[in-house]
Design an enzyme around this catalytic site. Structure first.
Site, PDB file in Angstrom:
ATOM      1  N   GLU A 163      48.288 -27.016   2.899  1.00  0.00           N
ATOM      2  CA  GLU A 163      47.452 -26.303   1.932  1.00  0.00           C
ATOM      3  C   GLU A 163      48.182 -26.041   0.622  1.00  0.00           C
ATOM      4  OE1 GLU A 163      44.442 -26.192   2.318  1.00  0.00           O
ATOM      5  OE2 GLU A 163      44.228 -26.493   4.468  1.00  0.00           O
TER       6      GLU A 163
ATOM      7  N   HIS B  77      41.401 -30.609  -4.649  1.00  0.00           N
ATOM      8  CA  HIS B  77      42.193 -30.098  -3.526  1.00  0.00           C
ATOM      9  C   HIS B  77      41.917 -30.900  -2.254  1.00  0.00           C
ATOM     10  CE1 HIS B  77      44.060 -26.679  -1.216  1.00  0.00           C
ATOM     11  NE2 HIS B  77      43.285 -27.168  -0.261  1.00  0.00           N
ATOM     12  N   GLU B  78      40.634 -31.103  -1.962  1.00  0.00           N
ATOM     13  CA  GLU B  78      40.289 -31.789  -0.715  1.00  0.00           C
ATOM     14  C   GLU B  78      40.711 -33.254  -0.744  1.00  0.00           C
ATOM     15  OE1 GLU B  78      39.481 -29.852   1.644  1.00  0.00           O
ATOM     16  OE2 GLU B  78      39.218 -28.162   0.282  1.00  0.00           O
TER      17      GLU B  78
ATOM     18  N   ASN C 265      37.971 -33.362   5.938  1.00  0.00           N
ATOM     19  CA  ASN C 265      37.780 -34.410   6.938  1.00  0.00           C
ATOM     20  C   ASN C 265      37.932 -35.781   6.285  1.00  0.00           C
ATOM     21  OD1 ASN C 265      36.674 -32.248   8.665  1.00  0.00           O
ATOM     22  ND2 ASN C 265      34.914 -32.413   7.304  1.00  0.00           N
TER      23      ASN C 265
ATOM     24  N   GLY D 165      35.450 -23.027   1.482  1.00  0.00           N
ATOM     25  CA  GLY D 165      35.011 -23.734   0.293  1.00  0.00           C
ATOM     26  C   GLY D 165      34.691 -25.174   0.631  1.00  0.00           C
TER      27      GLY D 165
END
Length: 861
Positions: free
Chosen positions: A336, A313-314, A281, A277
């Site tokens: 995660e 989330h990222e 980084n 998804g």
């Protein structure tokens, strides 16, 4: 020998762990990608500390040709290396004729590689622009262990270093990396050299480069950090929604963690081909287009929710994963799981009307479905070979892990939990940690025995079922007992069901004086809970936050369903139905009893409760349940809700009601085979195709699926055309996956063929095959297609997606196919997904076991 020395010695003998004799401090990387030949040239200087004298340096390298390697120091010493590459261990060994003494050295390397099409390392993503011209973007996916495909490096998470990146690109291309641009120069020959500022100290798997014809939104400044969305040309109008959740998430996390965002900018980059998804980084988060770009006016709620989920989330990872990182891949679950947990907090704060914690219960159900197997695993388990790290990216890591954290947070109290997290990050920023470091910080902050409690969940397989029964001796008390929950797969029990967990119990009782809630930690097999007076009914797992099943005895279940359902929250009702369905799969309750239970929910108004009911009916359909009986039950259950909500949206509809309306229409138009619904759906679809604003987006998605299930070749061809010419990523994906819902086997074969003839991107192809396998009309032909074309599929599709594709076998519920699938994977093992394949095979056995056990009910209802 000290314990620490012994550990290091053992580590150095491991073929897949690098020795600690050389430690990187900083990489100076210069790359020159050629987007025409799909190659790149690279050179790097790695500033290293040699901890003890060496004659060889071992680092990671894969699919690269190293042309030159030498070692220098400030004293003017130089060492030329012979390079030996080992593809099996993914290592390069640099051998020197003279010893390099301990101290500071610089390792200089020149290398070259291919911009591959496998969506890992430094790879190419292609698209066709508005003028019909094929364009290429060079981009990266380094996690878990693919930075070694982009540049030789010490590719383990605890070898943190600073990265100074320089990209040499054509003048018409944009170049992006983890940090802001420091300087740009036009070089002789016409190329542009782009130098980026140094990053913070971080792991190799977080390094990113993107080069191509790209455009960006104007920066939005949040707490001094500029946020931009990057896309291929012509798509910036789809960035506004993601920009909103990104800005909110960044500000929310700055406040929650109590630590400012650690990067100097935050770029969110959409690329046409991406295996996951998105990837966290630092400062350069890369997404597949459907996870970042969306038309807010025409997208369904589920599509909007997905974008919001992934973006939040990222960004959560920028602290939990990037700033503070697991020491080794066995700890990836915490990265995660915590990001999943934090995305829910951020979204609930951003749009509380979405009731995201309630809908996240559906994800918990998916985790339960795997964790109830004999072949489940502990949340954290040892990782040796790099491919084993790939097997960690599953529902147990993401969803079970997140719900275990949510259970802990609710038990301790949100503020106690938050303070512990902030303490953990402050203590370990820029460093590496083990799971126990988090528990110790939360324990220090909350003064609760957190480590002992959480160890029982992290290092033990499975989860408990908490059985609650009336105390025959005292009407004011109940007996609570725990036992590990296991599905019935038709196998002899091979696991210890006497495993005990430290279970945070929340129980609510209705007494004459009102409601009473009790909270305690169940550490033994059983205990009694006493109330001040006789109770009318009890609700176990009050609030719905616990990661455990609940089973009421017949007396308490009768009291609850007759008197207490209306007092239960939506997530508590969801759990009641979902836990009941689980007991059917486990052989603890008859299917007939479950069907009687769900008939009590005809007037249910919560979308998530209906999702578990309808999902269970779809499961029965895949088992080959009597179609006429299943049709009647579907109509009986869905009609009252549909009559209440109708086709037309109402002004006061909340987000969940809009989805529920579409769910009723979809169930009646497919499993229910309601001719009137089908007729109206096809009429509305024509209006929708002419003007997508004429129908609400949620209903539009349902209409497409209904039309596919009824569709002929003409409809199929029109959907193929709509997929190819969709105006946005969601529209393309909507029509693509609708191709898996047709009933004509020849049309499904045509869908499958598209996955290998170039019409479908490799990022989507495995999931399309899986979708056809889940279609009762297409399961066997999809299985035949996959096995016949296995060699091509294995070479073509992204490695990580193969195990997800194979999840489709869980719908092949016959003893013949169970044997076929088992034999196939014995001959064709997926080394990166051995545990996942074992779980898929067991789920298949669970389905067959239910089919055999409940044959009579499945045929007569």
């Amino acid at each position: 020998m000290s314990t620490e020395t012994a550990a290091l010695s053992a580590q150095e003998t491991n073929l897949y762990r690098l020795p600690r004799t050389v430690v990187p401090e900083k990489y100076e990387i210069r790359l020159e990608p050629d987007l025409n030949s799909f190659t790149f040239l690279g050179e790097e200087t790695v500033h290293i500390i040699v901890t003890e004298a060496v004659k060889e340096i071992i680092l990671n390298s894969l699919d690269l040709q190293i042309d030159e390697a030498r070692l220098t120091n400030q004293s003017g010493e130089s060492r030329i290396a012979e390079v030996a590459l080992n593809a099996e261990t993914e290592r390069a060994t640099l051998k020197f004729s003279e010893v390099a003494s301990s101290g500071l050295w610089q390792l200089h390397l020149k290398f070259r590689g291919e911009l591959n099409d496998k969506l890992h390392g430094f790879y190419r993503s292609q698209y066709v622009d508005a003028q019909g011209k094929t364009k290429v973007i060079a981009t990266t996916q380094m996690a878990a262990t693919d930075a070694r495909r982009a540049f030789p490096c010490f590719d383990e998470p605890d070898f943190k270093a600073v990265f100074a990146v320089t990209l040499l690109v054509e003048t018409e291309y944009k170049a992006i990396s983890n940090a802001r641009i420091k300087a740009e120069h036009i070089l002789p020959g016409g190329k542009r050299e782009v130098q980026f500022h140094d990053t913070m100290k971080m792991s190799t798997y977080l390094v990113a480069f993107v080069v191509g014809d790209l455009e960006a939104t104007a920066p939005v400044i949040v707490d001094d950090t500029p946020i931009r969305i990057w896309t291929a040309p012509g798509k910036l109008h789809l960035a506004k929604f993601a920009e909103g959740i990104a800005a909110h998430s960044l500000q929310f996390f700055n406040g929650y963690y109590g630590i400012r965002y650690p990067g100097d900018k935050l770029d969110l980059i959409a690329v046409p081909d991406f295996a996951y998804g998105a990837m966290e980084n630092l400062g350069a988060v890369i997404f597949r287009e459907t996870a970042l770009l969306v038309d807010e006016e025409t997208a369904s709620h589920a599509e909007l929710e997905r974008v919001a989920d992934v973006v939040a989330h990222e960004i959560a990872h920028m602290w939990f994963g990037d700033l503070t990182t697991m020491r080794w891949w066995n700890g990836i679950w915490l990265n995660e799981a915590f990001a999943n947990f934090m995305q829910m907090l951020a979204l609930d704060n951003w749009k509380p009307e979405w009731k995201r914690w309630e809908s996240f219960g559906v994800d918990r159900a998916l985790a339960f479905a795997t964790d109830g197997l004999r072949s489940t695993r502990t949340i954290e388990f040892p990782v040796q070979h790099p491919v084993e790290a790939q097997g960690m990216f599953d529902v147990l890591t993401y969803d079970k892990g997140a719900w275990v954290l949510r259970m802990l947070e609710q038990y301790l109290g949100p503020e106690n939990f938050r303070r512990g997290v902030s303490l953990y990050l402050s203590k370990h920023k820029y460093g590496n940690t083990d799971t126990t470091d988090l528990w110790d910080a939360i324990e220090e902050s909350s003064h609760q025995p957190v480590r002992g409690m959480m160890d029982s969940w992290i290092y033990q397989e499975g989860h408990p079922q908490i059985s609650i029964s009336a105390d025959n001796e005292k009407p004011t008390s109940v007996v609570v007992e725990q036992q590990r929950f296991i599905y019935d797969s038709g196998k002899v029990a091979e696991v210890d069901t006497d495993t005990t967990f430290h279970v945070p119990i929340m129980i609510k009782a209705k007494l004459a004086k009102g409601f009473v809630v009790k909270k305690f930690l169940l550490q033994d097999k059983s205990t009694k809970i006493e109330f001040d007076e006789p109770f009318e009914y009890v609700i176990l797992n009050e609030g719905g936050h616990g990661f455990y099943r609940v089973r009421y005895d017949s007396t308490l279940l009768k009291k609850l369903t007759e008197n207490g359902v209306e007092s239960m929250s939506a997530i508590e009702r969801f759990n009641l139905v979902n836990d009941a369905w689980a007991t059917v799969l486990a052989g603890m309750q008859s299917l007939a009893d479950y069907l009687s239970l769900i008939r009590l929910f005809k007037n249910e108004k919560d979308k998530n409760v209906w999702s578990v009911i309808f999902n269970s009916l779809s499961y029965l359909e895949r088992l080959g349940a009597n179609a006429e009986c299943l049709k009647k039950l579907s109509v009986e259950l869905a009609t009252p809700g549909h009559k209440r909500l109708g086709f037309e949206p109402k002004g006061d509809d909340d987000a969940l009601t809009k989805q529920l309306r579409a769910m009723f229409i979809l169930k009646l138009g497919t499993t229910g085979d309601d001719k009137e619904i089908q007729k109206l759906s096809l009429e509305l679809l024509e209006k929708y195709l002419a003007d997508e604003n004429s129908v609400s987006p949620d209903i539009g998605a349902a209409l497409i699926t209904i039309a596919a299930s009824l569709g002929d070749k003409k409809r199929f061809e029109s959907f193929v055309d709509l997929f190819k010419n969709g105006k946005n990523p969601q529209e393309k994906e909507r029509y693509l996956f609708a191709l898996a819902s047709f009933k004509d086997v020849e049309l499904l074969k045509a869908t499958l063929a598209m996955t290998l003839d170039g019409q479908v991107r490799t990022q989507n192809a495995p999931y399309l095959i899986r979708a056809v396998m889940h279609n009762p009309a297409g399961g066997e032909c999809a299985w035949a297609f996959m096995t016949t074309n296995w060699e091509t599929i294995f070479k073509t599709f992204p490695t990580m997606s193969l195990t997800r594709m194979c999840e489709g076998i869980t719908s092949l519920a016959s003893e013949k196919l169970v044997e076929e699938t088992r034999e196939f994977f014995e001959k064709n093992p997926l080394k990166q997904g051995k545990k996942l394949i074992a779980q898929h095979l067991e789920k298949q056995c669970v389905a067959v076991s239910l089919k055999n056990r409940e044959a009579k009910t499945l045929s007569t209802f």
